[in-house]
Design a protein around this motif. Structure first.
Motif, PDB file in Angstrom:
ATOM      1  N   PHE A  26       0.843  -1.193   0.000  1.00  0.00           N
ATOM      2  CA  PHE A  26       0.000   0.000   0.000  1.00  0.00           C
ATOM      3  C   PHE A  26       0.882   1.249   0.000  1.00  0.00           C
ATOM      4  CE2 PHE A  26      -2.433  -3.301   2.120  1.00  0.00           C
ATOM      5  CZ  PHE A  26      -3.675  -3.207   1.503  1.00  0.00           C
ATOM      6  N   TYR A  27       0.450   2.250  -0.756  1.00  0.00           N
ATOM      7  CA  TYR A  27       1.025   3.588  -0.716  1.00  0.00           C
ATOM      8  C   TYR A  27      -0.054   4.557  -0.263  1.00  0.00           C
ATOM      9  CZ  TYR A  27       5.271   2.313  -3.261  1.00  0.00           C
ATOM     10  OH  TYR A  27       6.472   1.764  -3.617  1.00  0.00           O
ATOM     11  N   ILE A  28       0.375   5.563   0.563  1.00  0.00           N
ATOM     12  CA  ILE A  28      -0.577   6.561   1.067  1.00  0.00           C
ATOM     13  C   ILE A  28      -0.018   7.948   0.800  1.00  0.00           C
ATOM     14  CG2 ILE A  28      -1.748   7.476   3.114  1.00  0.00           C
ATOM     15  CD1 ILE A  28      -1.687   4.694   4.320  1.00  0.00           C
ATOM     16  N   ASN A  29      -0.846   8.791   0.197  1.00  0.00           N
ATOM     17  CA  ASN A  29      -0.527  10.224   0.023  1.00  0.00           C
ATOM     18  C   ASN A  29       0.821  10.477  -0.630  1.00  0.00           C
ATOM     19  OD1 ASN A  29      -2.885  11.348   0.853  1.00  0.00           O
ATOM     20  ND2 ASN A  29      -2.219  11.702   2.973  1.00  0.00           N
ATOM     21  N   LYS A  30       1.113   9.790  -1.702  1.00  0.00           N
ATOM     22  CA  LYS A  30       2.310  10.028  -2.512  1.00  0.00           C
ATOM     23  C   LYS A  30       3.601   9.894  -1.718  1.00  0.00           C
ATOM     24  CE  LYS A  30      -0.202  13.398  -5.323  1.00  0.00           C
ATOM     25  NZ  LYS A  30      -0.169  14.729  -5.945  1.00  0.00           N
ATOM     26  N   GLY A  31       3.518   9.121  -0.631  1.00  0.00           N
ATOM     27  CA  GLY A  31       4.712   8.976   0.199  1.00  0.00           C
ATOM     28  C   GLY A  31       5.767   8.132  -0.473  1.00  0.00           C
ATOM     29  N   LYS A  41      10.248  -5.004  -7.309  1.00  0.00           N
ATOM     30  CA  LYS A  41      10.632  -3.608  -7.070  1.00  0.00           C
ATOM     31  C   LYS A  41      10.394  -2.767  -8.327  1.00  0.00           C
ATOM     32  CE  LYS A  41      14.455  -2.835  -4.834  1.00  0.00           C
ATOM     33  NZ  LYS A  41      15.870  -2.895  -4.420  1.00  0.00           N
ATOM     34  N   GLU A  42      10.616  -3.371  -9.476  1.00  0.00           N
ATOM     35  CA  GLU A  42      10.374  -2.660 -10.735  1.00  0.00           C
ATOM     36  C   GLU A  42       8.902  -2.282 -10.878  1.00  0.00           C
ATOM     37  OE1 GLU A  42      10.243  -3.771 -15.497  1.00  0.00           O
ATOM     38  OE2 GLU A  42      11.594  -4.897 -14.177  1.00  0.00           O
ATOM     39  N   ILE A  43       8.021  -3.213 -10.527  1.00  0.00           N
ATOM     40  CA  ILE A  43       6.575  -2.927 -10.584  1.00  0.00           C
ATOM     41  C   ILE A  43       6.212  -1.824  -9.596  1.00  0.00           C
ATOM     42  CG2 ILE A  43       4.293  -3.910 -10.099  1.00  0.00           C
ATOM     43  CD1 ILE A  43       5.306  -6.560 -11.182  1.00  0.00           C
ATOM     44  N   LEU A  44       6.771  -1.888  -8.362  1.00  0.00           N
ATOM     45  CA  LEU A  44       6.441  -0.895  -7.340  1.00  0.00           C
ATOM     46  C   LEU A  44       6.923   0.502  -7.723  1.00  0.00           C
ATOM     47  CD1 LEU A  44       7.158  -2.888  -4.044  1.00  0.00           C
ATOM     48  CD2 LEU A  44       4.960  -2.377  -5.105  1.00  0.00           C
ATOM     49  N   GLU A  45       8.070   0.584  -8.384  1.00  0.00           N
ATOM     50  CA  GLU A  45       8.577   1.887  -8.805  1.00  0.00           C
ATOM     51  C   GLU A  45       7.650   2.528  -9.833  1.00  0.00           C
ATOM     52  OE1 GLU A  45      11.050   3.758  -7.754  1.00  0.00           O
ATOM     53  OE2 GLU A  45      11.466   2.303  -6.187  1.00  0.00           O
ATOM     54  N   ASN A  76       3.347   6.559 -10.948  1.00  0.00           N
ATOM     55  CA  ASN A  76       1.996   6.884 -11.421  1.00  0.00           C
ATOM     56  C   ASN A  76       1.133   7.453 -10.302  1.00  0.00           C
ATOM     57  OD1 ASN A  76       2.639   5.928 -13.960  1.00  0.00           O
ATOM     58  ND2 ASN A  76       1.856   3.856 -13.552  1.00  0.00           N
ATOM     59  N   PHE A  77       1.302   6.926  -9.089  1.00  0.00           N
ATOM     60  CA  PHE A  77       0.486   7.370  -7.958  1.00  0.00           C
ATOM     61  C   PHE A  77       0.823   8.809  -7.571  1.00  0.00           C
ATOM     62  CE2 PHE A  77      -0.466   7.090  -3.245  1.00  0.00           C
ATOM     63  CZ  PHE A  77      -1.832   7.186  -3.405  1.00  0.00           C
ATOM     64  N   LYS A  78       2.084   9.175  -7.698  1.00  0.00           N
ATOM     65  CA  LYS A  78       2.461  10.560  -7.410  1.00  0.00           C
ATOM     66  C   LYS A  78       1.824  11.526  -8.391  1.00  0.00           C
ATOM     67  CE  LYS A  78       6.913   9.960  -5.073  1.00  0.00           C
ATOM     68  NZ  LYS A  78       8.366  10.253  -5.121  1.00  0.00           N
ATOM     69  N   ARG A  79       1.718  11.102  -9.649  1.00  0.00           N
ATOM     70  CA  ARG A  79       1.173  11.984 -10.685  1.00  0.00           C
ATOM     71  C   ARG A  79      -0.349  12.040 -10.660  1.00  0.00           C
ATOM     72  NH1 ARG A  79       2.928   9.799 -16.064  1.00  0.00           N
ATOM     73  NH2 ARG A  79       1.835  11.658 -16.796  1.00  0.00           N
ATOM     74  N   GLU A  80      -0.992  10.897 -10.389  1.00  0.00           N
ATOM     75  CA  GLU A  80      -2.455  10.823 -10.519  1.00  0.00           C
ATOM     76  C   GLU A  80      -3.086  10.191  -9.290  1.00  0.00           C
ATOM     77  OE1 GLU A  80      -2.754  10.213 -15.336  1.00  0.00           O
ATOM     78  OE2 GLU A  80      -2.628   8.416 -14.080  1.00  0.00           O
ATOM     79  N   GLY A  81      -2.585  10.495  -8.127  1.00  0.00           N
ATOM     80  CA  GLY A  81      -3.095   9.893  -6.898  1.00  0.00           C
ATOM     81  C   GLY A  81      -4.460  10.383  -6.491  1.00  0.00           C
ATOM     82  N   ASN A  82      -4.919  11.481  -7.052  1.00  0.00           N
ATOM     83  CA  ASN A  82      -6.194  12.063  -6.636  1.00  0.00           C
ATOM     84  C   ASN A  82      -7.373  11.588  -7.478  1.00  0.00           C
ATOM     85  OD1 ASN A  82      -5.241  13.308  -8.916  1.00  0.00           O
ATOM     86  ND2 ASN A  82      -6.058  15.338  -8.378  1.00  0.00           N
ATOM     87  N   ILE A  83      -7.195  10.541  -8.279  1.00  0.00           N
ATOM     88  CA  ILE A  83      -8.298  10.019  -9.100  1.00  0.00           C
ATOM     89  C   ILE A  83      -8.461   8.522  -8.831  1.00  0.00           C
ATOM     90  CG2 ILE A  83      -7.959  11.726 -10.921  1.00  0.00           C
ATOM     91  CD1 ILE A  83      -6.589   9.536 -12.559  1.00  0.00           C
ATOM     92  N   ILE A  84      -9.664   8.044  -9.085  1.00  0.00           N
ATOM     93  CA  ILE A  84      -9.927   6.599  -8.961  1.00  0.00           C
ATOM     94  C   ILE A  84      -9.412   5.921 -10.224  1.00  0.00           C
ATOM     95  CG2 ILE A  84     -11.708   4.830  -8.737  1.00  0.00           C
ATOM     96  CD1 ILE A  84     -13.428   6.869  -7.272  1.00  0.00           C
TER      97      ILE A  84
END
Length: 609
Positions: A222-227, A244-248, A253-261
């Motif tokens: 899990f990632y929370i709030n672009k951490g 690790k490659e998948i998680l990176e 992507n989560f940092k760029r578009e974390g505010n959308i479903i």
């Protein structure tokens, strides 16, 4: 291209028509197909459509699991956030602080009263591991709100708390610090909206993950709030470069578009692992869940089915081999013996017998067939040795008897003497009639007893008869002929046209006292047709049926007018059938208004029975 395709089709036809497959090969092929084809169809279907369908269903299930884990974690985080909001709305920290600021209580009483009020809400909640707050006036003085020992307020956690304190916002901040989930919030006094304290809550992260009942077959992150940090329920993610490659990629992507479903899938470059990603934005934080599985897990069900098919083949092939051997011994070998016996009969070896021992005929059904064949073979030999010659003799006698019924008993010499006297008297018409009658009688008497004559001779006899009849009717009779000259040397039965012409005169011309007769002889395909058409009264359907029964000998010919011609046409039909077979003969039908057609059909240079 079209010509080449035609050539190929033609070549395939030649290959298949060159030699027919034996019954044994056909049956063995059919049995093999019936056994193996269903298994092959199942295997091919699993290898294509079913395999893709199973993979798609497995992917859908994994994605739904990812969503469920996201919802479970977010539910617990939201519940704790709601508790922190109650601190603000219920004034659990503000009320004691106000008393302390008014001098009503000292520091010790302030802490005891605050802890007592907060502990009621936090201490028994399994989701909260530790909770504490500090006043902004003295940030080094920490006030624990749970019964556990305060050990976390240091390092990265302390730094994160001071960052929240420096922020004037009253919003809840959710962060992952040192692989644990923390909730930070500034506490404001309702009156005057003054920031008085900062609340820090450490969630029981491992228990939150344990209660999700995640499987050991995959990793859950899990990632929370672009951490930059994540919380994970895996054992080997850190040591696996592909994961690790998948998680990176997901973190980027989560940092760029974390505010959308958003939901999607991705794999590592080596296609060894597959990640299922689901992210959702909440009021106070964004949450991203990643479920990572080994791609071989997608094919587990398919591999099970493949193993099942392989097992079926291992069992079916020996059974099929045993079945084919039994089939050959009990079915194909006996048939081969019988086929060889039939070939012997075809070659002329009449009376051949098939042995009925157990080695040749292993079952009762084939023994019965062998006994029937041996009996039939004996009877065939008898028929060929005795009955055939007797039947041929009977046919010859019957043909001679039929011909004798229409042979006149006049002396041709008498007619020659009458012709000589007519010539001496100068009566040319009488002389020509006598010559025609002499020709006709000479032809019908058939002194050489020929069964067949040339078509030219048969037409010569018909011409003689037509001459005599034309002299009788004069201008009232019209005769038209159309003869194919190329077939005049064809051999035909004797006296077959004259009875038809007599019948046309009697039932057509005489009934109207005038009329027309057409004689047409022609070849069509492999047959010769002799057609006599005449005008006269209309031939009704009932009359046609009556004539057909007379021709076939089904109806007795009554005495009286027309008896002679009825016998004549019947004899013509019977003689043709005896010589050429039942496919040939004479037919009399209506072929137009007041026109009757009498048609003889015989084979062109055909074989004689």
């Amino acid at each position: 291209m079209h010509t080449k395709r035609k050539f190929k089709v033609h070549e395939w036809k030649k290959i298949f028509n060159r030699k027919q497959f034996s019954l044994k090969k056909q049956l063995i092929l059919l049995i093999s197909i019936c056994w193996l084809l269903p298994i092959m169809i199942i295997f091919v279907n699993m290898s294509s459509t079913y395999q893709m369908d199973m993979i798609k269903k497995t992917e859908d299930i994994r994605m739904e699991e990812t969503k469920a884990y996201t919802m479970a974690l977010s539910y617990n985080i939201n519940e704790v956030i709601d508790l922190t909001k109650n601190l603000f709305y219920d004034r659990l920290i503000e009320t004691p602080w106000q008393k302390y600021m008014d001098g009503a209580i000292d520091w010790g009483e302030y802490y005891d009263e605050s802890k007592k009020m907060i502990n009621i809400k936090f201490d028994k909640d399994w989701r909260i591991d530790e909770a504490f707050f500090y006043l902004l006036e003295s940030p080094e003085q920490i006030y624990p709100c749970t019964t556990g020992e305060l050990e976390v307020f240091q390092g990265n956690v302390k730094e994160a708390a001071h960052e929240v304190s420096a922020n004037p916002s009253a919003r809840v901040i959710v962060k992952v610090v040192d692989k644990e989930i923390y909730i930070f919030r500034n506490i404001y006094a309702i009156h005057g909206y003054k920031k008085i304290a900062t609340m820090v809550i450490k969630l029981n992260t491992q228990e939150l993950l344990n209660r999700m009942n995640s499987s050991d077959e995959y990793d859950l992150v899990f990632y929370i709030n672009k951490g930059e940090e994540n919380i994970t329920y895996d054992r080997e993610t850190k040591d696996c470069e592909q994961k690790k490659e998948i998680l990176e990629v997901v973190k980027y992507n989560f940092k760029r578009e974390g505010n959308i479903i958003k939901q999607y899938q991705l794999t590592d470059r080596e296609k060894q692992y597959q990640g299922f990603v689901y992210q959702k934005a909440y009021d106070d934080y964004n949450l991203c869940s990643i479920l990572i599985i080994d791609r071989t897990e997608l094919f587990v069900v398919f591999k099970t089915l493949v193993n099942l098919v392989e097992g079926l083949l291992i069992v079916v092939i020996p059974i099929l081999a045993i079945f084919i051997l039994m089939f050959k011994k009990n079915f194909t070998f006996p048939i081969e013996h019988m086929v060889e016996a039939f070939k012997e009969i075809k070659e002329g070896n009449m009376g051949i017998q098939i042995p009925r021992d157990r080695d040749t005929m292993p079952n009762q059904e084939f023994i019965y067939l062998v006994d029937s064949f041996n009996e039939m073979s004996t009877k065939i030999k008898y028929l060929f040795n005795y009955a055939y010659n007797e039947e041929i003799a009977r046919k010859d006698a019957q043909i001679i008897a039929l011909q004798s019924q229409i042979n006149p008993h006049f002396l041709n010499n008498t007619l020659e003497m009458m012709n000589w006297q007519a010539r001496m008297a100068g009566d040319v018409s009488v002389s020509k009639m006598i010559e025609a009658l002499s020709t006709l009688l000479d032809y019908t008497m058939n002194r050489e007893s020929k069964r067949l004559i040339s078509l030219a001779e048969e037409i010569r006899c018909a011409d003689a008869y037509l001459y005599i009849i034309s002299m009788r009717f004069g201008q009232r009779l019209q005769v038209e002929k159309e003869i194919d000259q190329s077939i005049l040397q064809t051999q035909v039965p004797q006296i077959i046209l004259q009875p038809l012409l007599e019948n046309a005169v009697l039932h057509g011309i005489e009934s109207e006292n005038r009329g027309t007769i057409w004689l047409q002889v022609y070849k069509k395909e492999a047959n010769i047709f002799m057609e006599v058409r005449n005008t006269g009264k209309k031939l009704t359907k009932e009359k046609e049926e009556k004539i057909a029964s007379i021709l076939n000998g089904e109806q007795e010919i009554k005495k009286g007018r027309g008896q002679h011609t009825s016998l004549g046409i019947r004899n013509v039909n019977q003689r043709i059938k005896l010589i050429y077979g039942d496919n040939y003969g004479l037919t009399i039908k209506s072929c137009g208004e007041n026109i009757t057609c009498s048609t003889i059909k015989i084979p062109f240079e055909g074989d004689i029975l």
